[in-house]
Structures are given as structure tokens and as C-alpha cells.
Motif scaffolding. Structure first.
Motif, mmCIF file in Angstrom:
data_model
loop_
_atom_site.group_PDB
_atom_site.id
_atom_site.type_symbol
_atom_site.label_atom_id
_atom_site.label_comp_id
_atom_site.label_asym_id
_atom_site.label_seq_id
_atom_site.Cartn_x
_atom_site.Cartn_y
_atom_site.Cartn_z
ATOM 1 N N SER A 295 0.825 -1.211 0.000
ATOM 2 C CA SER A 295 0.000 0.000 0.000
ATOM 3 C C SER A 295 0.859 1.262 0.000
ATOM 4 O O SER A 295 0.408 2.333 -0.408
ATOM 5 N N THR B 62 -2.576 12.184 0.449
ATOM 6 C CA THR B 62 -3.434 11.324 1.265
ATOM 7 C C THR B 62 -2.609 10.188 1.853
ATOM 8 O O THR B 62 -1.901 9.478 1.128
ATOM 9 N N SER C 24 -2.931 6.790 4.311
ATOM 10 C CA SER C 24 -3.894 5.870 4.923
ATOM 11 C C SER C 24 -3.332 5.269 6.215
ATOM 12 O O SER C 24 -2.117 5.279 6.456
ATOM 13 N N GLU C 25 -4.234 4.716 7.012
ATOM 14 C CA GLU C 25 -3.824 4.051 8.252
ATOM 15 C C GLU C 25 -2.936 2.848 7.956
ATOM 16 O O GLU C 25 -1.946 2.604 8.652
ATOM 17 N N GLN D 293 -0.933 2.493 5.409
ATOM 18 C CA GLN D 293 0.385 2.996 5.017
ATOM 19 C C GLN D 293 1.203 3.407 6.232
ATOM 20 O O GLN D 293 2.386 3.047 6.349
ATOM 21 N N LYS E 6 -9.771 6.255 8.618
ATOM 22 C CA LYS E 6 -8.627 5.536 8.062
ATOM 23 C C LYS E 6 -7.734 6.372 7.139
ATOM 24 O O LYS E 6 -6.783 5.848 6.577
ATOM 25 N N ASN E 7 -8.022 7.684 6.950
ATOM 26 C CA ASN E 7 -7.198 8.486 6.040
ATOM 27 C C ASN E 7 -6.947 9.889 6.597
ATOM 28 O O ASN E 7 -7.838 10.504 7.188
ATOM 29 N N VAL F 114 -5.586 13.639 5.060
ATOM 30 C CA VAL F 114 -5.280 14.383 3.834
ATOM 31 C C VAL F 114 -4.543 15.664 4.223
ATOM 32 O O VAL F 114 -5.085 16.511 4.946
#
Length: 430
Positions: free
Chosen positions: A46, A68, A70-71, A73, A177-178, A180
């Protein structure tokens, strides 16, 4: 005057005792989290999307951009950090209202407490808004914690680069979960960062820069570099280590010469941007010297890059970090658009790390020179790769090896390390 000096000494001792006491009170007997790095890095593919975003941000540095994260990542990167330094454990949790990072760091055995536990909370906001940082039982308000960290970073770099970094974060938004990040144009910030990096060296760094520049010029003048067909890395290493041997007078001297020789090789037959780790070393600046054809190992250009990149990274990092970088890169490659997990690539990474380690250790540096000087055979420093699996997509990797740290995976790593340990440069007579 004597009385003033006495009061100052007493005040200094009180401050030291208070700081020590506060530190001891932050220690705890248990970690606040217990995570598995093998599970975390299982989502490493990811991170490729994040890497592409960062590359785009550099290409379009004159524009405002959104990045962005993510969790998955973040936790994959946390898992990478844990594999690089196993005293560390961490976990990131992203929610619309706030995002939290939990960290536990294990200290050596002691009767007071073995763990430092840290928790930080970031809020969605214009700019950067830290809700709090908690160290052990102590809560630090976010504005105080952030300003302290920025001040410390500015002091360390003798600049205001940390303040600039914070100012370039225009907005932080969060969903489930994200995160930005809206980032202002980076061009001036990156320029300032590069200037700071070039200005923070010491005398030892300058010695390494000058020696690397010398070796880089000598490599670029080799007849082998003028050929238009691929040439083995061994054909560069042989003459370069002959030169290093002639310039060495002791184990410590050989270590420094070998370090500069490896960095010059990394810049010349790896990538010219490795010069950023050393400084201005190009002999015909602003022109970048490079061979007319790529260097190879086992007739493969990618193995040369894995080997020499890992050797250069090892020089500027702990071995654990170098190993984790190679492994994490292979885990990312398991994605459908990747080349697949390659134990062959991993063997090249591991051998590059151990090559640099042996070459820069004062106790073995001269022995490595003796083996490599004038030697044009890859077998002296690169292992046999026959039978090592490669090109494994995620499903096939999990079918055969389950995950990293499984018994099957450890057996394959042990096989690779045994082949590397059998190489001549790692068998110095006692």
C-alpha cells in the motif's frame, strides 16, 4: 565571584536532578501496545501509492498539493521502523475527529522501569494542531509540545527549517482511516532544506567528501567506464580497491579509504544522487559523471543497484535500517503491478550491507582490500543466487512463506546469510 559560581553550580545540579527525576517518573514496567511488525508490514504494498504521491509532489513543487496517507500505510511504515530497531513498537489510529500515534520503546533491563510510552494526538485543522503529547503519566498540551519540538529542531539545524515545514502544511483533514495533508508549494522549502543539509557537516564529513571526490574522478577515468557494453561491478571494484590499498597505512586509514571508495562507486555505478549524502564531489561539475553502460552483477543491472545501494545506505545508517529497507522494498513489490518478492534481490541487499560492514570495520578493512585489490571476480564478494525464489506476488508469497518471520521465511533468510558468510571477504584468518 566565588559565591556566584557556587550558586550557579548548585542551580545546575538542581536542574539536572529535576530532569533526571522527571525522566525516571516517565518509565513504566509494561508497554502500552504490543504489535507485530510482521503483521504491520504485510500491507507494505500500500505504501507504493504514497511513494508515487511524494514523487509527484517533487515534480510539481511549484503547485499546492494534497497528499493522502492511509492508516495501513502509516502502520506499514511503523512496522518497517520496528523491524529496523526492534526495541521500538508503534501503532497509528486515524479517525475523523483525531488521529493518534502510540509508541513504546524498550530500555535495557533496570529496576525502575523498562519502557517509555508515548501517545500523541493530531486534530483536523487549518495548519498543524496537536491536541496533546503524553509521555508516561505526564500530559503536555499540544501547543507547548509542538512549539518545543519546532524550537529544538530549529536549534539543532541552526535554522528555521522546522518552522517553515509547519508553515507549509496548509490544512489537515481526516476521514475514517485516512489523513489528507494540503501542502503549499514546496520549491523554496526544498531549496532551503538542501542548503541546511550542505552546511551541517564537520571536519570528518569534509575528509570523506574530498576522498570520495578523488575516487569518483579516478573511477570515471577508468577505461572500463568508456565501454558501451554492460560490465561487471567487479571490474570497477578491483581497480578502485587497489587504489584504496595503496593509500592506506593502517586499519583505521583503510576503513576511511574504503568508505570513500564505496560512496564513489555508489555515485558512479548506482545513482548520482548518492552524492547528496556526501556533498559536492562531481569532478567536472555541473556535469554528472556516469559510465557509458550500466554495471551488472550476475549479468543483471538490478542486482548491481541492490548491492551498491545497500552498501552506501549501510555506511550512513545502522545495519538494522539497511536490512529493513531491502525487505520492505521487496514486500512493496508483491503488488499486482510490482515485480514480485525476490529473495535474489534480498541476497544482493544483504551482501551489499555485509560488504560495506566488512570494508569499513578497521579490524577487517585491510583484509578486504587484500582480497578485492585487482580481483575482477564477483565470487569474492557476491553470493551464489541459484535456487532463490523471485517474482512472488502476494498470494504466492503467502502460500509458500506465510509472512515474514514465519519458520519458512526464516529458513530462506538463513540460507541466504549462510551463502554470504561463506564469501572470501568474510573469512579473515584469525
Amino acid at each position: 565571584m566565588f559565591r556566584l559560581l557556587k550558586y550557579l553550580i548548585i542551580l545546575l545540579l538542581v536542574v539536572i536532578l529535576l530532569a533526571t527525576g522527571l525522566f525516571l517518573f516517565t518509565l513504566e514496567s509494561e508497554p502500552q501496545i504490543d504489535t507485530s511488525s510482521a503483521t504491520q508490514v504485510n500491507q507494505a504494498e500500500s505504501v507504493k501509492a504514497l511513494m508515487h504521491q511524494l514523487q509527484d509532489s517533487l515534480k510539481h513543487r511549484t503547485n499546492k498539493q494534497n497528499i493522502t496517507i492511509s492508516e495501513d500505510q502509516l502502520n506499514s511504515l511503523v512496522g518497517f521502523a520496528q523491524r529496523a530497531h526492534n526495541q521500538f513498537q508503534g501503532e497509528a489510529v486515524i479517525k475523523p475527529q483525531s488521529s493518534k500515534v502510540f509508541v513504546s520503546y524498550q530500555l535495557p533491563n533496570n529496576p525502575i522501569g523498562q519502557f517509555i510510552n508515548l501517545e500523541a494526538s493530531l486534530l483536523p485543522a487549518s495548519g498543524v494542531a496537536v491536541e496533546y503529547i503524553k509521555i508516561g503519566p505526564f500530559f503536555i498540551p499540544g501547543d507547548i509540545a509542538l512549539s518545543s519540538l519546532v524550537t529544538l529542531a530549529n536549534w539543532y539545524t541552526s535554522s528555521d527549517i522546522a518552522s517553515q515545514f509547519i508553515e507549509h502544511i496548509d490544512n489537515v483533514a481526516m476521514t475514517d482511516k485516512n489523513i489528507v495533508l494540503s501542502v503549499l508549494p514546496l520549491q523554496q522549502f526544498l531549496k532551503n532544506l538542501n542548503e541546511i543539509k550542505q552546511g551541517t557537516g564537520d571536519e570528518k564529513d569534509e575528509v570523506l567528501r574530498l576522498k570520495t571526490a578523488y575516487y569518483l574522478k579516478e573511477i570515471s577515468d577508468l577505461s572500463i567506464s568508456k565501454r558501451y557494453t554492460s560490465q561487471s561491478l567487479a571490474k570497477y571494484i578491483g581497480p578502485v580497491f587497489s587504489l584504496a590499498k595503496s593509500r592506506s597505512t593502517s586499519g583505521m586509514s583503510a576503513s576511511i579509504e574504503n568508505k570513500a571508495a564505496i560512496m564513489a562507486l555508489a555515485i558512479y555505478v548506482g545513482h548520482h544522487r548518492f552524492a547528496n549524502l556526501v556533498g559536492d564531489v562531481q569532478p567536472y561539475s555541473p556535469q554528472v559523471v556516469s559510465p557509458n553502460s550500466k554495471a551488472v552483477l550476475k549479468s543483471r543491472a538490478d542486482l548491481n543497484q541492490h548491492f551498491i545501494f545497500s552498501a552506501a545506505i549501510k555506511i550512513f545508517s545502522e545495519q538494522g535500517i539497511s536490512l529493513a529497507i531491502g525487505e520492505f522494498k521487496e514486500l512493496m513489490d508483491r503488488s499486482q503491478d510490482g515485480s514480485g518478492y525476490s529473495f535474489v534481490d534480498l541476497a544482493a541487499d544483504f551482501s551489499g550491507i555485509k560488504f560495506a560492514e566488512a570494508a569499513t570495520n578497521p579490524e577487517s578493512a585491510m583484509y578486504v582490500q587484500d582480497i578485492l585489490a585487482g580481483n575482477l571476480d564477483e565470487k569474492a564478494f557476491f553470493p551464489n543466487i541459484t535456487g532463490l525464489p523471485e517474482g512472488l506476488k502476494k498470494a504466492e508469497f503467502e502460500r509458500r512463506f506465510i509472512r515474514v518471520d514465519s519458520q519458512e521465511y526464516k529458513q530462506m533468510i538463513a540460507k541466504i546469510n549462510a551463502r554470504i558468510d561463506a564469501l572470501q571477504i568474510h573469512n579473515q584468518p584469525i
